[in-house]
Design an enzyme around this catalytic site. Structure first.
Site, PDB file in Angstrom:
ATOM      1  CD  GLU A  36      -1.396  -2.332   2.067  1.00 41.97           C
ATOM      2  OE1 GLU A  36      -2.206  -2.992   2.732  1.00 41.97           O
ATOM      3  OE2 GLU A  36      -0.161  -2.597   2.029  1.00 41.97           O
ATOM      4  CB  CYS A  95      -0.745  -3.847   8.617  1.00 44.41           C
ATOM      5  SG  CYS A  95       0.148  -2.341   8.168  1.00 44.41           S
ATOM      6  CB  SER A 135      20.752 -38.313 -10.006  1.00 44.73           C
ATOM      7  OG  SER A 135      21.634 -37.413  -9.345  1.00 44.73           O
ATOM      8  NE  ARG A 186      17.265 -25.213  -6.319  1.00 46.05           N
ATOM      9  CZ  ARG A 186      18.483 -25.644  -6.629  1.00 46.05           C
ATOM     10  NH1 ARG A 186      19.421 -24.760  -6.960  1.00 46.05           N
ATOM     11  NH2 ARG A 186      18.757 -26.936  -6.631  1.00 46.05           N
TER      12      ARG A 186
END
Length: 370
Positions: A46, A81, A174, A190
């Site tokens: 805001e 808030c 892998s 991530r």
């Protein structure tokens, strides 16, 4: 509100411990201010939108400049808030700006707000409309909402597997099962999470650095290792980069003093945690500790034993599955360790939320339901 939600998404992974909020201010059908929560949670969305609108007013040729904010409407993805922190409440800032209407998606469950922001606006005579695109906003801020209401972060479990559910050959090879496009997508995931987490076994076997690469990341996520005895070497890639990007280690009470000192000398943060009845890190308590440190969204990248235990204990919210068109066979390493299921009815149920092609691979995002 859809525009505000897209703005809010820019703060994911960087706004913690605050929620990632977006704000759009309109006057006579024209956008005059936009903002989203900035890294570290300040300034709020805001405030950014109000400041942008004031910059626009200052640039107008009129003398005195037209007050574009008076009578305008603000669309905010979370209730403004109502508490005093490092800055005054955003609800009061909206009142002072003279807005006529505020439209929000969700009420903030934080006890310091919890309807008080809406009350401040209404007491000042501002029209308040609630619940616009609430489901979309709830999903976008699921991590913050879970931390505030349950004391736990949102956990996304990532698995990169062959079509037959293997993550490595019998010899442990892998790299790479999935394509470069899939790996780039992982880096974007991530970036949208506060932290990336692995178990000690994966850390030792792969020596990962767990950073965001090749997509111009403005900051790095926290890198976390669940390692009861601090067995991962401080000379690893994580240890060598701990001074440049945060590394946290969740360890047990019996972790050797010399290992603690070595990791602290590298700049890592140590988070002690009790063990469970099997002598392993108490995972629910570990995640409560991480939430208490402000983390709202954690991207878990392995390994199979940790993944299975997180699922068994109901700690996984989403499953991000990257499926490659390869076959390894039964001698390969499975994506998940044992779940201890005796009946099919006891198997975790997942709901498909998204699927897309990533070059030769298929990405699917699933939600786990109780």
């Amino acid at each position: 509100m859809a525009h505000a939600l897209r703005l809010a998404a820019r703060g994911l992974g960087r706004a913690w411990p605050n929620p990632a909020v977006g704000c759009v201010i309109l006057r006579d059908g024209r956008v005059i201010g936009r903002g989203h929560t900035q890294p570290g949670g300040r300034p709020h969305a805001e405030r950014m939108a109000l400041d942008q609108a004031r910059e626009l007013m200052a640039g107008l040729a009129e003398d005195p400049p037209k007050d574009l904010l008076r009578g305008a409407t603000a669309y905010v993805t979370l209730e403004p808030c109502a508490h005093h922190g490092r800055t005054p409440p955003c609800a009061e800032a909206l009142v002072a700006a003279g807005l006529a209407r505020v439209v929000t998606a969700l009420t903030d469950p934080d006890p310091r707000v919890a309807g008080q922001g809406h009350a401040i606006l209404r007491a000042a005579g501002i029209e308040v409309t609630e619940g616009v695109l609430a489901d979309e906003a709830r999903r976008a801020n699921a991590g913050f909402l879970k931390r505030v209401t349950r004391g736990l972060p949102l956990v996304t479990l990532k698995l990169a597997t062959t079509l037959d559910g293997r993550i490595a050959t019998a010899a442990g090879e892998s790299r790479w099962i999935t394509s470069p496009l899939s790996r780039r997508h992982v880096h974007a995931q991530r970036l949208a999470h506060d932290a990336v987490l692995v178990g000690a076994g994966t850390a030792r076997a792969d020596d990962p650095d767990l950073t965001v690469r090749d997509i111009g990341a403005p900051a790095q996520p926290v890198r976390i290792v669940i390692d009861s005895r601090l067995s991962h070497s401080p000379d690893s890639r994580l240890g060598q980069s701990a001074a440049r990007a945060p590394v946290w280690l969740v360890h047990g009470p019996a972790a050797p003093a010399d290992a603690r000192a070595a990791w602290q000398a590298r700049g890592a943060r140590l988070l002690p945690c009790p063990l469970d009845g099997a002598g392993r890190i108490d995972l629910p308590q570990a995640f409560r500790t991480l939430a208490a440190e402000g983390l709202t969204r954690i991207f878990c990248e392995g390994g199979g034993s940790l993944a299975a235990e997180l699922i068994r204990q109901g700690l996984v919210d989403d499953l991000a599955l990257y499926g490659a068109g390869r076959l390894i066979g039964a001698d390969g390493i499975p994506a998940l360790g044992a779940l201890g299921l005796e009946t099919l009815a006891a198997a975790p149920h997942l709901s498909l939320r998204e699927t897309r092609s990533l070059g030769p691979d298929i990405f699917s995002l699933w939600s786990l339901t109780p």
